[in-house]
Design a protein around this motif. Structure first.
Motif, short mmCIF file in Angstrom:
data_model
loop_
_atom_site.label_atom_id
_atom_site.label_comp_id
_atom_site.label_asym_id
_atom_site.label_seq_id
_atom_site.Cartn_x
_atom_site.Cartn_y
_atom_site.Cartn_z
N ARG A 1 0.90 -1.18 -0.03
CA ARG A 1 -0.53 -0.02 -0.23
C ARG A 1 0.82 1.48 0.34
O ARG A 1 1.97 1.10 1.01
CB ARG A 1 -0.61 -0.06 1.15
N ILE A 2 0.18 2.38 -0.50
CA ILE A 2 0.86 3.98 -0.96
C ILE A 2 1.35 4.07 0.55
O ILE A 2 2.53 4.74 1.14
CB ILE A 2 0.02 4.88 -1.44
N GLY A 3 0.59 4.14 2.07
CA GLY A 3 1.17 3.77 3.18
C GLY A 3 2.24 3.75 3.54
O GLY A 3 2.52 4.03 5.07
N ASP A 4 3.54 2.61 3.20
CA ASP A 4 3.94 1.70 3.46
C ASP A 4 5.48 2.82 3.18
O ASP A 4 6.26 2.65 3.33
CB ASP A 4 4.12 0.10 2.50
N TYR A 5 4.67 4.28 2.34
CA TYR A 5 6.53 4.66 1.36
C TYR A 5 5.94 6.12 2.48
O TYR A 5 5.02 6.51 2.25
CB TYR A 5 6.14 4.27 0.03
N GLU A 6 7.19 6.69 2.50
CA GLU A 6 6.86 7.79 3.23
C GLU A 6 8.03 8.97 2.44
O GLU A 6 7.55 10.52 2.40
CB GLU A 6 8.02 8.20 4.93
N THR A 7 8.79 7.94 1.17
CA THR A 7 9.28 10.15 0.04
C THR A 7 8.83 8.93 -0.96
O THR A 7 9.04 7.66 -1.18
CB THR A 7 10.83 9.62 0.63
N THR A 8 10.24 10.11 -1.76
CA THR A 8 9.50 9.56 -3.18
C THR A 8 10.53 8.30 -3.32
O THR A 8 10.35 7.45 -4.49
CB THR A 8 9.42 10.87 -4.07
N GLN A 9 11.72 8.62 -3.06
CA GLN A 9 12.67 7.74 -3.33
C GLN A 9 12.38 6.46 -2.72
O GLN A 9 12.87 5.29 -3.22
CB GLN A 9 14.21 8.33 -1.97
N GLU A 10 11.84 6.54 -1.86
CA GLU A 10 11.30 4.69 -1.48
C GLU A 10 10.68 4.12 -2.14
O GLU A 10 10.77 2.90 -2.57
CB GLU A 10 10.99 5.03 0.38
N LEU A 11 9.85 4.80 -2.61
CA LEU A 11 8.74 3.99 -3.61
C LEU A 11 8.96 3.81 -4.72
O LEU A 11 9.02 2.33 -5.64
CB LEU A 11 7.05 5.41 -3.57
N ALA A 12 10.74 5.17 -5.90
CA ALA A 12 11.04 4.72 -6.94
C ALA A 12 12.05 3.29 -6.32
O ALA A 12 12.28 3.06 -7.63
CB ALA A 12 11.90 5.96 -7.51
N ASP A 13 12.53 3.24 -5.43
CA ASP A 13 13.42 2.15 -5.57
C ASP A 13 12.88 0.77 -5.02
O ASP A 13 13.14 0.43 -5.41
CB ASP A 13 14.43 1.94 -3.90
N SER A 14 11.48 0.89 -4.79
CA SER A 14 10.71 -0.13 -4.53
C SER A 14 10.23 -0.32 -5.99
O SER A 14 10.41 -1.65 -6.13
CB SER A 14 9.40 -0.45 -4.01
#
Length: 259
Positions: free
Chosen positions: A205-218
């Motif tokens: 879920r999007i709530g599992d990410y706090e930053t742009t970098q975290e989501l992009a890395d995933s």
């Protein structure tokens, strides 16, 4: 027994003329006439094709009967050889009319209207920035392998967004799909990969990410760790596009297309 065309003089069996298609001419010789209905034929071949009578008599031709039959050839007779093509055209028209096949949109780009969820920002994360970051990571990976950068392309980007949002519209209520992928005209035959977060897993879920970098890395990791998708990244020649979309319940949808 023959039939001579008034227009070009060609002798045929019956009108129209085999050479020019003219309908008017003159019989030379005799014809066989049905004793019941008067139907004329160039051959003594009972029964009569009009009434089924077995009696045919040899007479001089009656041109009035022949010409009246030629004049009676309508558009249905002319269209008969094209009946299969006409049937296909009518079937296609019916599919368009009933909405089974979407009608071409002309100059309009296929879109998903009122797509559920968010295509720009979710949980405070700029999704366009995520896409830019993933594109950079893809090119960094290719550079490490001695490959050139993959450029951006508007048509490929539009296709990627449409394909991703179409998947969201299929899974959630509210979106209206206008057009199809076949209406785009990319400069190649794109190769694509699609990912969707799975319930009960880390990062689902999007709530599992706090930053742009975290989501992009995933997102980048999910593409570059699979052997087949990683090879597609290396085999691409010119362009690449990625689209990230967050569904109403927070699930993350990602689409990648390569040329």
């Amino acid at each position: 027994m023959g039939w001579e065309c008034d227009n070009c003089g060609t002798v045929s069996t019956t009108p129209p003329c085999d050479e020019c298609g003219h309908e008017h001419g003159e019989y030379t010789g005799f014809v066989w006439v049905c004793t019941e209905c008067g139907k004329q034929s160039t051959r003594n071949n009972p029964p009569c094709v009009r009434c089924g009578n077995m009696g045919l008599e040899k007479r001089k031709p009656d041109y009035e009967d022949v010409e009246s039959e030629a004049a009676g050839v309508g558009w249905l007779t002319v269209a008969r050889p094209f009946a299969p093509l006409i049937a296909v055209m009518l079937l296609v028209a019916a599919l368009f009319a009933t909405g089974v096949v979407p009608f071409p949109l002309g100059d309009q780009t296929p879109t998903v209207e009122n797509v559920p969820g968010n295509a720009t920002t979710a949980n405070g994360i700029d999704l366009a920035a995520v896409e830019t970051n993933v594109h950079r990571q893809v090119n960094d990976f290719r550079a490490e392998q001695g490959e050139s950068d993959l450029a951006e392309d508007e048509t490929l980007a539009a296709m990627t967004t449409f394909a991703n949002q179409q998947r969201v519209a299929e899974d959630y209520e509210g979106g209206q799909v206008r057009g199809g992928l076949g209406e785009f005209s990319p400069g190649c035959e794109p190769r694509g990969y699609f990912f969707g977060s799975v319930d009960g897993t880390d990062g689902s879920r999007i709530g599992d990410y706090e930053t742009t970098q975290e989501l992009a890395d995933s997102v980048a990791q999910s593409l570059l760790t699979g052997s087949q998708s990683r090879q597609t990244v290396l085999d691409a020649n010119t362009t690449y596009a990625v689209d990230v979309h967050v569904a109403p319940d927070g699930r993350i949808y990602v689409a990648h297309l390569f040329c």
